[in-house]
Write an enzyme that holds these catalytic residues in place. Sequence first.
Site, PDB file in Angstrom:
ATOM      1  N   ARG A  46       8.859   8.384  34.507  1.00 37.63           N
ATOM      2  CA  ARG A  46       9.869   8.559  33.478  1.00 37.63           C
ATOM      3  C   ARG A  46       9.566   7.569  32.366  1.00 37.63           C
ATOM      4  O   ARG A  46       8.730   6.686  32.495  1.00 37.63           O
ATOM      5  CB  ARG A  46      11.299   8.426  33.991  1.00 37.63           C
ATOM      6  CG  ARG A  46      11.588   7.527  35.145  1.00 37.63           C
ATOM      7  CD  ARG A  46      11.660   6.048  34.834  1.00 37.63           C
ATOM      8  NE  ARG A  46      12.316   5.746  33.584  1.00 37.63           N
ATOM      9  CZ  ARG A  46      11.928   4.818  32.739  1.00 37.63           C
ATOM     10  NH1 ARG A  46      10.857   4.087  33.012  1.00 37.63           N
ATOM     11  NH2 ARG A  46      12.563   4.577  31.630  1.00 37.63           N
ATOM     12  N   GLY A  47      10.234   7.762  31.237  1.00 36.09           N
ATOM     13  CA  GLY A  47       9.861   7.087  30.012  1.00 36.09           C
ATOM     14  C   GLY A  47       9.072   8.086  29.178  1.00 36.09           C
ATOM     15  O   GLY A  47       8.068   8.645  29.660  1.00 36.09           O
ATOM     16  N   ALA A  48       9.539   8.336  27.952  1.00 31.43           N
ATOM     17  CA  ALA A  48       8.964   9.418  27.146  1.00 31.43           C
ATOM     18  C   ALA A  48       7.442   9.342  27.016  1.00 31.43           C
ATOM     19  O   ALA A  48       6.746  10.340  27.235  1.00 31.43           O
ATOM     20  CB  ALA A  48       9.633   9.446  25.768  1.00 31.43           C
ATOM     21  N   ARG A  63      11.151  18.725  31.424  1.00 30.36           N
ATOM     22  CA  ARG A  63      12.272  17.956  30.860  1.00 30.36           C
ATOM     23  C   ARG A  63      12.389  18.304  29.379  1.00 30.36           C
ATOM     24  O   ARG A  63      11.382  18.362  28.673  1.00 30.36           O
ATOM     25  CB  ARG A  63      12.088  16.452  31.056  1.00 30.36           C
ATOM     26  CG  ARG A  63      12.050  16.026  32.523  1.00 30.36           C
ATOM     27  CD  ARG A  63      12.261  14.539  32.701  1.00 30.36           C
ATOM     28  NE  ARG A  63      13.635  14.167  32.414  1.00 30.36           N
ATOM     29  CZ  ARG A  63      14.066  12.895  32.407  1.00 30.36           C
ATOM     30  NH1 ARG A  63      13.233  11.912  32.656  1.00 30.36           N
ATOM     31  NH2 ARG A  63      15.326  12.624  32.142  1.00 30.36           N
ATOM     32  N   GLN A  73      17.864   2.611  36.079  1.00 32.06           N
ATOM     33  CA  GLN A  73      16.522   2.243  35.612  1.00 32.06           C
ATOM     34  C   GLN A  73      16.437   0.776  35.202  1.00 32.06           C
ATOM     35  O   GLN A  73      15.404   0.137  35.362  1.00 32.06           O
ATOM     36  CB  GLN A  73      16.110   3.124  34.433  1.00 32.06           C
ATOM     37  CG  GLN A  73      15.926   4.587  34.772  1.00 32.06           C
ATOM     38  CD  GLN A  73      17.161   5.405  34.444  1.00 32.06           C
ATOM     39  OE1 GLN A  73      18.276   4.915  34.539  1.00 32.06           O
ATOM     40  NE2 GLN A  73      16.956   6.647  34.041  1.00 32.06           N
ATOM     41  N   ASP A 108      13.760   8.488  23.105  1.00 31.66           N
ATOM     42  CA  ASP A 108      13.110   9.685  23.626  1.00 31.66           C
ATOM     43  C   ASP A 108      12.864  10.721  22.539  1.00 31.66           C
ATOM     44  O   ASP A 108      11.968  11.550  22.672  1.00 31.66           O
ATOM     45  CB  ASP A 108      13.954  10.292  24.739  1.00 31.66           C
ATOM     46  CG  ASP A 108      13.864   9.484  26.015  1.00 31.66           C
ATOM     47  OD1 ASP A 108      13.069   9.850  26.890  1.00 31.66           O
ATOM     48  OD2 ASP A 108      14.566   8.461  26.131  1.00 31.66           O
ATOM     49  N   ASN A 112      18.438   8.455  23.188  1.00 34.84           N
ATOM     50  CA  ASN A 112      17.923   7.524  24.202  1.00 34.84           C
ATOM     51  C   ASN A 112      18.822   7.622  25.423  1.00 34.84           C
ATOM     52  O   ASN A 112      19.804   8.384  25.436  1.00 34.84           O
ATOM     53  CB  ASN A 112      17.885   6.094  23.645  1.00 34.84           C
ATOM     54  CG  ASN A 112      17.088   5.149  24.544  1.00 34.84           C
ATOM     55  OD1 ASN A 112      15.961   5.445  24.932  1.00 34.84           O
ATOM     56  ND2 ASN A 112      17.682   4.025  24.890  1.00 34.84           N
TER      57      ASN A 112
END
Length: 348
Positions: free
Chosen positions: A51-53, A94, A199, A240, A250
């Site tokens: 995860r994390g753009a 996503r 997170q 994001d 975000n």
Amino acid sequence: MTTTAVLPYSVQWDNSHITLLNQQALPAITEFIELHSVDDVYDSILTLKVRGAPAIGLTAAFGVALGAKQETSTDLGEFKKNVKRHIEKLASSRPTAVNLFWALKRMENILLAAQSIATAKEALELEAKAIFAQDEEMCRKIGEHGLSLFSKGDSLLTHCNAGGIATARYGTALAPFHLAKERDFPLKVYACETRPVLQGARLTAWELMQAGVDVTLISDNMAAHTIQQKQINGIIVGADRIAANGDTANKIGTLGLAILAKHYGIPFYVAAPSTTFDLTLESGASIPIEERDGAEITYIQGVRVAPENVNTFNPAFDVTPHHLITSIITENGIITPGFAHNIPNFVK
């Protein structure tokens, strides 16, 4: 495969597979898993193992290269059709993080231009590696620009995880902290836990502790009190997707922090690479907001914490309007308000 060693990169291309830091296992277990198919890559994105753009985009790009490498068709047209299906599948994993679609579009352009199957496979692998290298360099530059906004001894608040494990290396919002540690530039970081998936607690606190950064974990509902009592000098978050006017999507909870920053008169910074901007969207009103399974709210680590059959609302992101943002830190420099006018000077 599991190991206790922390690899320098959370996403690695190993020619026949992808090696990925399983973010779902942190902080209890530092586990690196191997992805051997496009289905594995899709699942890793959907279930938040990655995860994390930026990291999502990187993993998807390598996923396309992996899928192409495994294709057995000897007909170029059929080969391209099959790889295009891989791209479409990964794009459906996503909806909010624009880096995913940016990376997949680059891979698709390479695919369409290929004149043979052999050159397509080679070019797709090279393009995925180029995307990775570009992200690492962008993050380092974001860290440089971000650190220029801080003074030694500052206390900063951050939300979710926009660190090295969410990118190729360094991170976006956490990049200044990693560079500060390398340069003996003391900063104190307060990390919100970031409900409902935690997170901040599981990832940001772990990552900064691994780097030796002075980090203090707080629960999300402590943010206002912490800003007031701990003399927080500013808030810095990742993104994001950023619309043409500077509106920023975000992790859920970011909007509340921006409102608090406005109330307390402290700067609110967004740190993101130019790939996170979506100039096709005039404002944040058009950014699609992912809604996830309500079980993320009603359960914590598999334990039910809410009544059976309770209604839930679980948006994964919110949108911070541009007028609450002090500046946007990119690899190309720091964008200041009038974002609609200034963003095109930094984002091509």
